[in-house]
Design an enzyme around this catalytic site. Structure first.
Site, short mmCIF file in Angstrom:
data_model
loop_
_atom_site.label_atom_id
_atom_site.label_comp_id
_atom_site.label_asym_id
_atom_site.label_seq_id
_atom_site.Cartn_x
_atom_site.Cartn_y
_atom_site.Cartn_z
CG ASP A 1 -1.58 7.60 1.32
OD1 ASP A 1 -0.58 8.14 0.83
OD2 ASP A 1 -2.74 7.81 0.91
CG ASP B 1 -1.88 1.11 1.29
OD1 ASP B 1 -2.40 1.50 0.23
OD2 ASP B 1 -2.14 1.62 2.40
CG ASP C 1 -2.29 2.74 6.50
OD1 ASP C 1 -2.82 3.74 7.00
OD2 ASP C 1 -2.46 2.43 5.30
#
Length: 218
Positions: free
Chosen positions: A9, A7, A178
């Site tokens: 961010d 991922d 996250d």
């Protein structure tokens, strides 16, 4: 063959690029105070995993209708070079290198658009990018998104299609993220890893015994 999906961010990056983007636009005078505050509210909802991403993406895409894609490419590249490049997590770089050294395909799997995803992937030498894409006709945005959005279950659909083309076994692959919104993709791979997880993902990861990594702390 197996792959490592990352991922963007607060995973490859130590920040949420969406928040930095709206601040960037605000400084340039491209959005007003109300639009800025609304976007920050969306960022909070995203962190809490309660944001209606499909509705927000549709609204933002509609706002771009008629704009030239080349202008977006240039603006995002400037933004990447001046603000985003420096936020790449050193531990993320190390993880990318480790997977590559093991002979695995390494790629970015993000709900972001290509205009920030591709510069990041190029910096890290990733093999491919799977992301959300805006519809473009004759060099201009139509105001629509290609479906499905690369978010939630949409990430799984895109990853499965890519894996089939590339001959990748998702059950032998890794996914780093996250966000609790990525739970479907975490459950789809054989090695799910929570990186700087939001509260909901942290609880799930602890309950299921998934690795929890901190790539933000010095």
């Amino acid at each position: 063959m197996k792959a490592a999906f990352f991922d963007m961010d607060r995973t490859l990056l130590t920040v949420n690029s969406g928040t930095l983007w709206v601040r960037f636009l605000r400084r340039r005078g491209e959005i007003g105070r109300w639009q800025y505050l609304r976007a920050l509210g969306w960022a909070v909802q995203y962190k809490l995993s309660v944001l209606d991403m499909d509705a927000i993406a549709a609204r933002l895409a509609a706002d771009l209708a008629g704009d030239a894609e080349e202008d977006m490419v240039a603006k995002c590249l400037y933004w990447y070079r001046t603000e985003i490049h420096a936020t790449i997590a050193p531990r993320a770089r190390a993880a990318v290198d480790e997977h590559r050294g093991n002979g695995e395909r390494v790629l970015l799997l993000t709900s972001a658009t290509p205009y920030i995803a591709h510069p990041l992937a190029e910096t890290l030498g990733l093999d491919d990018v799977i992301c959300s894409r805006l519809e473009v006709v004759d060099g201009r945005f139509t105001g629509k998104m290609h479906q499905p959005l690369c978010y939630g279950l949409g990430k799984v659909a895109h990853a499965e299609a890519w894996a089939e083309r590339a001959g990748i076994d998702l059950a032998a692959s890794t996914f780093y993220t996250d966000s609790y919104t990525d739970l479907p993709m975490l459950e789809r791979v054989g090695r799910p890893v929570a990186v700087n997880p939001d509260p909901r993902l942290a609880r799930v990861a602890r309950r299921r015994g998934w690795p929890i990594l901190d790539w933000v702390a010095p």
